[in-house]
Design an enzyme around this catalytic site. Sequence first.
Site, PDB file in Angstrom:
ATOM      1  N   ASP A 302      37.424  26.791  57.219  1.00 19.38           N
ATOM      2  CA  ASP A 302      36.284  26.337  58.000  1.00 19.38           C
ATOM      3  C   ASP A 302      35.835  27.472  58.940  1.00 19.38           C
ATOM      4  O   ASP A 302      36.510  28.485  59.104  1.00 19.38           O
ATOM      5  CB  ASP A 302      36.669  25.058  58.777  1.00 19.38           C
ATOM      6  CG  ASP A 302      35.458  24.243  59.166  1.00 19.38           C
ATOM      7  OD1 ASP A 302      35.597  23.035  59.408  1.00 19.38           O
ATOM      8  OD2 ASP A 302      34.359  24.826  59.240  1.00 19.38           O
ATOM      9  N   GLU A 496      30.219  16.996  65.769  1.00 12.88           N
ATOM     10  CA  GLU A 496      31.563  17.549  66.011  1.00 12.88           C
ATOM     11  C   GLU A 496      32.058  17.205  67.422  1.00 12.88           C
ATOM     12  O   GLU A 496      31.806  16.118  67.919  1.00 12.88           O
ATOM     13  CB  GLU A 496      31.570  19.048  65.704  1.00 12.88           C
ATOM     14  CG  GLU A 496      31.160  19.312  64.240  1.00 12.88           C
ATOM     15  CD  GLU A 496      31.387  20.730  63.785  1.00 12.88           C
ATOM     16  OE1 GLU A 496      30.509  21.276  63.123  1.00 12.88           O
ATOM     17  OE2 GLU A 496      32.454  21.292  64.070  1.00 12.88           O
TER      18      GLU A 496
HETATM   19  C1  GLC Z   1      31.637  23.416  60.901  1.00 15.30           C
HETATM   20  C2  GLC Z   1      32.276  22.171  60.320  1.00 15.30           C
HETATM   21  C3  GLC Z   1      32.206  22.083  58.819  1.00 15.30           C
HETATM   22  C4  GLC Z   1      30.994  22.825  58.313  1.00 15.30           C
HETATM   23  C5  GLC Z   1      31.166  24.296  58.653  1.00 15.30           C
HETATM   24  C6  GLC Z   1      29.973  25.129  58.206  1.00 15.30           C
HETATM   25  O1  GLC Z   1      32.381  23.865  61.997  1.00 15.30           O
HETATM   26  O2  GLC Z   1      33.608  21.902  60.707  1.00 15.30           O
HETATM   27  O3  GLC Z   1      32.169  20.695  58.483  1.00 15.30           O
HETATM   28  O4  GLC Z   1      30.887  22.660  56.904  1.00 15.30           O
HETATM   29  O5  GLC Z   1      31.391  24.500  60.038  1.00 15.30           O
HETATM   30  O6  GLC Z   1      28.836  24.778  58.944  1.00 15.30           O
END
Ligand code: GLC
Length: 713
Positions: A302, A496
């Site tokens: 991530d 988030e």
């Molecule tokens: C974010 C998220 C993830 C997402 C990634 C790219 O922090 O945790 O779900 O796909 O970054 O944007």
Amino acid sequence: MDKFHLLFQNVFSLLTPLAATIMTEKKEKYLNPKASVNQRVNDVLERMTVEEKIGQMMQVDHTAIQNNPSDITKYFIGSVLSGGDSEYLDNSTSNWANLHNLMQSYALQTRLKIPLIYGIDAVHGNNNIYGATLFPHNIGLGCTRNAKLVEKAARITAEEISATGIEWDFAPCIAVPRNIRWGRNYEGFGETQALAQILGAAQIKGLQGKSLKDPTNILACAKHFVGDGGTTNGIDRGNTEEIEAVIRKIHLPGYISAIHENVGSIMASFNSINGEKVTGSKYWLTDVLKNELGFDGFVVSDWGAVDLLGDDYKDDLEMAINAGIDMVMLPFRYLDYYNAMMSLVEEKKIPMSRIDDAVSRILRKKFELGLFEKPFADRALEKEVGSPEHRAIARQCVRESLVLLKKKNGSLPLKKNGARILVAGTHADNLGYQCGGWTLTWQGGSGNDITVGTTILEGMRKAAPEAQIDFSETGDFTDTKADYSVVVVGEKPYTEWYGDSNDLNLPDDAVELIKKVKNYNNPVIVVLISGRPLIIEKILHYSDAIIAAWLPGSEGDGVSDVLFGDYSPVGLLSNSWPKSMEQIPINIGDDNYAPLYEYGYGITSFKDSPTRTAPNFLSSILTGAGKKIELTFDKPMKDTSSAKTHFVITKNNEPIRTEIRTSLKPNDDTTIVLDLDEELSKQDEITVTFYFGNVESSDGAQLETFGPVDVVK
Ligand code: GLC
């Protein structure tokens, strides 16, 4: 020229194309679409240098590379993404396709011309494009329990992503949220592994289709592996403190179904499991995910998660890659990554076998996607984005996601002809609010110019042009006499950790608005816009009907379809609905499970309770300076002032000795008032039980024993 040379020249001229073909066949098998994927992977792997392999394993954000795109060529970058907040000002479909094609053109200038794979978060439709069809977020799709519909929505999403040339969607989120304090609760389908399995697989099917080669099929990415929804106190990116058996029972099954559905990629999670960060866990990423479950796609980390493993980036990379990360979502520091990886390989801290395994996994998906043959956007797909056909499916998703929590007789469906309807609330006419997070920007926004769509109010006016529908966000009307009052309130957008919260009470201004509107003495229908259940006991008594609409997306007319009864409500709760913050976390199967509304609850008919059937208790409240308790039922009641009744009231679990006089509430014949001699306080825990007595609904049905029920203060 003598005969010999002439002959040689002719023969050679015949041989050259043949030789060229053989050479092509031999020289570049990986460029031959007729060769098998494995042959192509093995062939290109053999040709790749260490630098090229390391390049394939990195993913950079477009904002990190757009000013020096030639670094894509120079460092053999294998993937680009646009993160949630990677602003792309002109977010039209064609401009997204221009950005994709620009990045791709630099990848194709590398020695081996390996195309890059471009990833994006399209988590409720392609929420990055202005004008795209935006679906309800997964919590609402979870309430539909309709896997076929979820698959259809994902298919449309795939088409609206493909129009930009982007090949990879960081979806489905198959988190199993177990604590609704978590800001990402709405990204999961619900609190059970069953929803993650069934609807996660449906979303993968819709995105990936039967063959990834189809130009509108998109590589899916099940996320976030594993246990992201189980952190203590629902803290985003926190620590999931559970025995392994619970991880395997609740959080792993979604991935088993995803792998069964041939999901092409899986995103490792930020969270830890019992203190070990999953992004660096060889046990979870390799022993379990790849070896035990047989996942043969690739694992992407991530956003910057590798950097958080420890204090030294090079050590972090060593740990993450050896644990089983195949592609690193950097997303910015590609020079640091490149230099560190070159050293780690030279120092043999990462074996070449691990590098080759990671690169093979990534390349296999690129070949399956047909990227080597069609690396650029198909502009013909642009016209599909936000089409009426797509929006109609999204509208159906909205309808089927709504959960009718409460309905007093006569409150729903709204009449159309000649009705006067008051509409109030911050969320009634706000497209941004009804779409929630991940909408054009990472955190989402407010207002109706955020994208193209229909607000709930607009939907009501379209559905009932002959009704008089007056709107005041603050509920201020000169003439308050109406057939109904509809109040649309809830949470503002968040994404988030911005949405992590220890206070899920419906905001006070919304509570006060509902009370104010109730005083207009019209049936009050409350529509809740939220990414999770909210604490609503304070409004129960002032609402004649309550609908949970979650985050419906761009097609707000799906809400009016149900409000006016053009469609019946069918949604069933995908989360348990707690009475209070103290009950959270609360999930089906818990000991002493006693939420306000259970997982799977939903009223699925507008029919009023039939005549002469026992009235149902709906809500209670302490009023009259602590000397009155109001009990509201789903239908009108007979006057009880002369009735012999037997109610028992407890205060802090002790029955109180007080005379109780009963009567009907003036202006509200669905409410019985208990007048007490003793004064109760808001600090007391109060319950009421009705044992027996001559209490009837106005159509002559006897009230049955009920309780103890909590009295809301
Ligand atoms: C974010 C998220 C993830 C997402 C990634 C790219 O922090 O945790 O779900 O796909 O970054 O944007």
